[in-house]
Design a protein around this motif. Sequence first.
Motif, PDB file in Angstrom:
ATOM      1  N   GLY A 168      -5.793  25.444 -40.843  1.00  0.00           N
ATOM      2  CA  GLY A 168      -6.549  25.835 -39.665  1.00  0.00           C
ATOM      3  C   GLY A 168      -5.975  25.243 -38.390  1.00  0.00           C
ATOM      4  N   ALA A 169      -6.520  25.695 -37.283  1.00  0.00           N
ATOM      5  CA  ALA A 169      -6.025  25.236 -35.983  1.00  0.00           C
ATOM      6  C   ALA A 169      -6.534  23.850 -35.622  1.00  0.00           C
ATOM      7  CB  ALA A 169      -6.437  26.241 -34.901  1.00  0.00           C
ATOM      8  N   TRP A 170      -7.700  23.469 -36.155  1.00  0.00           N
ATOM      9  CA  TRP A 170      -8.288  22.164 -35.835  1.00  0.00           C
ATOM     10  C   TRP A 170      -8.560  21.386 -37.106  1.00  0.00           C
ATOM     11  CZ3 TRP A 170     -10.309  26.665 -33.465  1.00  0.00           C
ATOM     12  CH2 TRP A 170     -10.004  26.798 -32.118  1.00  0.00           C
ATOM     13  N   ARG A 171      -8.709  20.082 -36.925  1.00  0.00           N
ATOM     14  CA  ARG A 171      -9.029  19.190 -38.037  1.00  0.00           C
ATOM     15  C   ARG A 171     -10.434  18.633 -37.848  1.00  0.00           C
ATOM     16  NH1 ARG A 171      -5.589  18.807 -42.375  1.00  0.00           N
ATOM     17  NH2 ARG A 171      -6.030  16.578 -42.555  1.00  0.00           N
ATOM     18  N   LEU A 172     -11.182  18.571 -38.921  1.00  0.00           N
ATOM     19  CA  LEU A 172     -12.506  17.968 -38.867  1.00  0.00           C
ATOM     20  C   LEU A 172     -12.386  16.451 -38.816  1.00  0.00           C
ATOM     21  CD1 LEU A 172     -14.407  20.101 -41.545  1.00  0.00           C
ATOM     22  CD2 LEU A 172     -14.922  20.018 -39.099  1.00  0.00           C
ATOM     23  N   PRO A 173     -13.114  15.786 -37.937  1.00  0.00           N
ATOM     24  CA  PRO A 173     -13.075  14.312 -37.914  1.00  0.00           C
ATOM     25  C   PRO A 173     -13.558  13.732 -39.235  1.00  0.00           C
ATOM     26  CG  PRO A 173     -14.176  15.204 -35.960  1.00  0.00           C
ATOM     27  CD  PRO A 173     -13.998  16.345 -36.917  1.00  0.00           C
ATOM     28  N   GLY A 174     -13.040  12.570 -39.588  1.00  0.00           N
ATOM     29  CA  GLY A 174     -13.403  11.958 -40.855  1.00  0.00           C
ATOM     30  C   GLY A 174     -14.880  11.617 -40.967  1.00  0.00           C
ATOM     31  N   TRP A 175     -15.511  11.272 -39.827  1.00  0.00           N
ATOM     32  CA  TRP A 175     -16.912  10.879 -39.873  1.00  0.00           C
ATOM     33  C   TRP A 175     -17.843  12.057 -40.176  1.00  0.00           C
ATOM     34  CZ3 TRP A 175     -19.937  13.590 -36.541  1.00  0.00           C
ATOM     35  CH2 TRP A 175     -19.329  14.152 -35.405  1.00  0.00           C
ATOM     36  N   VAL A 176     -17.324  13.285 -40.067  1.00  0.00           N
ATOM     37  CA  VAL A 176     -18.170  14.464 -40.335  1.00  0.00           C
ATOM     38  C   VAL A 176     -18.621  14.486 -41.789  1.00  0.00           C
ATOM     39  CG1 VAL A 176     -18.154  16.983 -40.513  1.00  0.00           C
ATOM     40  CG2 VAL A 176     -17.235  15.863 -38.476  1.00  0.00           C
ATOM     41  N   GLY A 177     -17.704  14.137 -42.715  1.00  0.00           N
ATOM     42  CA  GLY A 177     -18.067  14.106 -44.119  1.00  0.00           C
ATOM     43  C   GLY A 177     -18.656  15.419 -44.596  1.00  0.00           C
ATOM     44  N   CYS A 178     -19.762  15.326 -45.329  1.00  0.00           N
ATOM     45  CA  CYS A 178     -20.468  16.510 -45.825  1.00  0.00           C
ATOM     46  C   CYS A 178     -21.700  16.839 -44.996  1.00  0.00           C
ATOM     47  CB  CYS A 178     -20.903  16.303 -47.286  1.00  0.00           C
ATOM     48  SG  CYS A 178     -19.554  16.116 -48.449  1.00  0.00           S
ATOM     49  N   TRP A 179     -21.837  16.240 -43.816  1.00  0.00           N
ATOM     50  CA  TRP A 179     -23.062  16.444 -43.033  1.00  0.00           C
ATOM     51  C   TRP A 179     -23.307  17.899 -42.654  1.00  0.00           C
ATOM     52  CZ3 TRP A 179     -26.551  13.156 -43.772  1.00  0.00           C
ATOM     53  CH2 TRP A 179     -26.292  11.786 -43.865  1.00  0.00           C
ATOM     54  N   PRO A 180     -22.272  18.689 -42.322  1.00  0.00           N
ATOM     55  CA  PRO A 180     -22.558  20.114 -42.092  1.00  0.00           C
ATOM     56  C   PRO A 180     -23.170  20.798 -43.309  1.00  0.00           C
ATOM     57  CG  PRO A 180     -20.411  19.543 -41.199  1.00  0.00           C
ATOM     58  CD  PRO A 180     -20.865  18.366 -41.990  1.00  0.00           C
ATOM     59  N   ALA A 181     -22.681  20.455 -44.499  1.00  0.00           N
ATOM     60  CA  ALA A 181     -23.237  21.042 -45.719  1.00  0.00           C
ATOM     61  C   ALA A 181     -24.668  20.573 -45.944  1.00  0.00           C
ATOM     62  CB  ALA A 181     -22.367  20.674 -46.923  1.00  0.00           C
ATOM     63  N   VAL A 182     -24.971  19.316 -45.619  1.00  0.00           N
ATOM     64  CA  VAL A 182     -26.338  18.807 -45.760  1.00  0.00           C
ATOM     65  C   VAL A 182     -27.288  19.588 -44.863  1.00  0.00           C
ATOM     66  CG1 VAL A 182     -27.836  16.799 -45.407  1.00  0.00           C
ATOM     67  CG2 VAL A 182     -25.568  16.491 -46.407  1.00  0.00           C
ATOM     68  N   ILE A 183     -26.886  19.789 -43.600  1.00  0.00           N
ATOM     69  CA  ILE A 183     -27.729  20.518 -42.653  1.00  0.00           C
ATOM     70  C   ILE A 183     -27.927  21.960 -43.103  1.00  0.00           C
ATOM     71  CG2 ILE A 183     -27.871  21.343 -40.273  1.00  0.00           C
ATOM     72  CD1 ILE A 183     -26.301  18.815 -39.463  1.00  0.00           C
ATOM     73  N   LEU A 184     -26.845  22.607 -43.533  1.00  0.00           N
ATOM     74  CA  LEU A 184     -26.938  24.007 -43.956  1.00  0.00           C
ATOM     75  C   LEU A 184     -27.734  24.149 -45.247  1.00  0.00           C
ATOM     76  CD1 LEU A 184     -23.314  25.144 -43.065  1.00  0.00           C
ATOM     77  CD2 LEU A 184     -25.428  25.897 -41.950  1.00  0.00           C
ATOM     78  N   PHE A 185     -27.596  23.183 -46.152  1.00  0.00           N
ATOM     79  CA  PHE A 185     -28.386  23.239 -47.392  1.00  0.00           C
ATOM     80  C   PHE A 185     -29.867  23.062 -47.082  1.00  0.00           C
ATOM     81  CE2 PHE A 185     -30.414  21.857 -51.245  1.00  0.00           C
ATOM     82  CZ  PHE A 185     -29.776  22.572 -52.236  1.00  0.00           C
ATOM     83  N   PHE A 186     -30.191  22.186 -46.145  1.00  0.00           N
ATOM     84  CA  PHE A 186     -31.594  22.039 -45.766  1.00  0.00           C
ATOM     85  C   PHE A 186     -32.131  23.342 -45.187  1.00  0.00           C
ATOM     86  CE2 PHE A 186     -34.987  21.125 -42.779  1.00  0.00           C
ATOM     87  CZ  PHE A 186     -35.840  20.343 -43.553  1.00  0.00           C
ATOM     88  N   MET A 219     -13.820  28.561 -41.641  1.00  0.00           N
ATOM     89  CA  MET A 219     -12.660  28.406 -42.522  1.00  0.00           C
ATOM     90  C   MET A 219     -11.370  28.758 -41.794  1.00  0.00           C
ATOM     91  SD  MET A 219     -14.259  29.964 -46.047  1.00  0.00           S
ATOM     92  CE  MET A 219     -15.568  29.097 -46.903  1.00  0.00           C
ATOM     93  N   LEU A 220     -11.409  29.773 -40.931  1.00  0.00           N
ATOM     94  CA  LEU A 220     -10.227  30.101 -40.134  1.00  0.00           C
ATOM     95  C   LEU A 220      -9.913  28.990 -39.145  1.00  0.00           C
ATOM     96  CD1 LEU A 220     -10.761  33.892 -39.320  1.00  0.00           C
ATOM     97  CD2 LEU A 220      -9.188  32.885 -40.996  1.00  0.00           C
ATOM     98  N   ALA A 221     -10.943  28.350 -38.607  1.00  0.00           N
ATOM     99  CA  ALA A 221     -10.740  27.312 -37.600  1.00  0.00           C
ATOM    100  C   ALA A 221     -10.289  25.993 -38.216  1.00  0.00           C
ATOM    101  CB  ALA A 221     -12.026  27.105 -36.802  1.00  0.00           C
ATOM    102  N   PHE A 222     -10.915  25.593 -39.328  1.00  0.00           N
ATOM    103  CA  PHE A 222     -10.655  24.265 -39.900  1.00  0.00           C
ATOM    104  C   PHE A 222      -9.910  24.310 -41.231  1.00  0.00           C
ATOM    105  CE2 PHE A 222     -14.670  23.900 -37.486  1.00  0.00           C
ATOM    106  CZ  PHE A 222     -14.236  23.026 -36.502  1.00  0.00           C
ATOM    107  N   GLY A 223      -9.639  25.508 -41.731  1.00  0.00           N
ATOM    108  CA  GLY A 223      -8.979  25.626 -43.021  1.00  0.00           C
ATOM    109  C   GLY A 223      -9.986  25.811 -44.139  1.00  0.00           C
ATOM    110  N   TYR A 224      -9.619  26.619 -45.111  1.00  0.00           N
ATOM    111  CA  TYR A 224     -10.534  26.904 -46.218  1.00  0.00           C
ATOM    112  C   TYR A 224     -10.877  25.644 -46.986  1.00  0.00           C
ATOM    113  CZ  TYR A 224     -12.271  28.660 -50.652  1.00  0.00           C
ATOM    114  OH  TYR A 224     -13.046  28.878 -51.770  1.00  0.00           O
ATOM    115  N   ARG A 225      -9.869  24.842 -47.300  1.00  0.00           N
ATOM    116  CA  ARG A 225     -10.089  23.653 -48.124  1.00  0.00           C
ATOM    117  C   ARG A 225     -11.036  22.668 -47.446  1.00  0.00           C
ATOM    118  NH1 ARG A 225      -6.993  20.830 -52.085  1.00  0.00           N
ATOM    119  NH2 ARG A 225      -7.238  18.567 -51.964  1.00  0.00           N
ATOM    120  N   ASP A 226     -10.780  22.365 -46.168  1.00  0.00           N
ATOM    121  CA  ASP A 226     -11.586  21.362 -45.477  1.00  0.00           C
ATOM    122  C   ASP A 226     -13.026  21.827 -45.286  1.00  0.00           C
ATOM    123  OD1 ASP A 226      -9.412  19.750 -45.396  1.00  0.00           O
ATOM    124  OD2 ASP A 226      -9.004  19.979 -43.254  1.00  0.00           O
TER     125      ASP A 226
END
Length: 480
Positions: A168-186, A219-226
């Motif tokens: 992807g074009a950008w990298r997620l900061p390390g402190w992000v962790g799984c917090w986006p997934a936590v918010i979306l799962f909630f 996924m396009l912005a940060f990469g599928y894997r990340d």
Amino acid sequence: MSGRTEGGAVKCFLSQILPIWLATSLISLPTPAFAHASDRGHVLLLPTGYYLAGGAFAVAISFLVLALLPADLLDRFWRRRLPLFALSDATRAAISLLSFAGFAILIAAGFFGSRDPLSNPLPLVIWTLLWAGVTLLQGVFGDLWSWLNPWYGAWRLASRLFGTRDHGAWRLPGWVGCWPAVILFFAFAWFELIDPAPDDPGRLALAAGLYWLFSFLAMLAFGYRDWSRSGEFLTVFFSMVARFAVAERNQDGRLGLCWPGAKLLTAQPLPTSGIAFLLLALSSVSFDGLSKTFFWLGLFGINPLEFPGRTALTGSGTFGLILTFALLAAVFLLAVWLGQRLAGCDHTLAQAAGVLVWSIVPIALAYHVAHYLTALLVDGQYALAALSDPLAMGWNLFGTADMQIEAGIVAGADSAWWLWNIQAGAIILGHVLAVLVAHGFAWRLHPEPSRAALSQFPLTLLMIAYTVFGLWLLATPTVG
């Protein structure tokens, strides 16, 4: 001591202890029960407390057995593998593209098909086949979702067409962790449990379509894997559940068989966000069962025989969902902290919790099976019928449009007895396996046997209490 002498001692020990464990497990299973098909509460022929005590005792005996077994015996048990055959990734993108095409058809069915949730395939596929069925398959056969998800193939195609990098074009900061997934799962749990109309095809089609688009752009912005590891909550959840499966695939692509839960012991410690995600996954299913009980409704002055509908319960439901997660997280962290204090360990709370939280996976999977079993048996039939005519145009694509729905599969005394046995057995077995996994992690944190056993005592008490809670949820009267 020689290997033969030690082996004889172990066999003697097992011959004395295992019959006791099996007996207590059988005591926890009920005698025939009578209930309406739509109810999850059963009128048991013996006091419910007998079954609660039997299940709790089975978990307690499991802890005692593991505390006395030699560490090297358990280690050899977990490490055993049965190699099978190699499986290539060549068709993964093609299967994912087919999955995306099927998802697009389901979205169209949600907007333009039948308004009846039991005739429209979208709610049946998402809530029954995906959320209930695929979770079960992941827990048995491994990470099927990495092949079936509707993003990977489309992302591969788009990344090649636009020349974007795999990362992807950008990298997620390390402190992000799984917090986006936590918010979306909630948000997902809130929509399923609290929203007034999660089964409405048009409403669900809009939510699912927007979520697919949001995840695809991420996924396009940060990469599928990340993004799959940090933000796409279904992939995060399914990958955690897949670690319990009996099938595994190594780095060379070779499939093999292992013991249930063996892959959990090879997992890396989870960060705080990963701990929160697993606890939220368990607490949300627990609250789904609790929110329908007469007990919970009575706390808010609601007569369960005059159920006012989900709209009237939005506030109390949101409060309960948050409260259940907060209580489970607090009790789990307290149990881990007390265990480390008893063992005199210098590991931080975050380090110990990040390892031991993996023992939640068998419990979460067991609750999932017990909670969604009846829906899978009945609504799964409706899904097969609806898939033959997704747009309600009189089609019969798979020859199942006119199939007879056997709702009686969950009705009657015999069905209630079998359902209770399977549900109660799943919960008890899940907690027993959780104790087994937690004990394996305790050896990693505390090489000394006495310290490992002491560190697990508070967590075992928590698992016993949660076993009682889970069996009570199955036995107590509910609405809907």
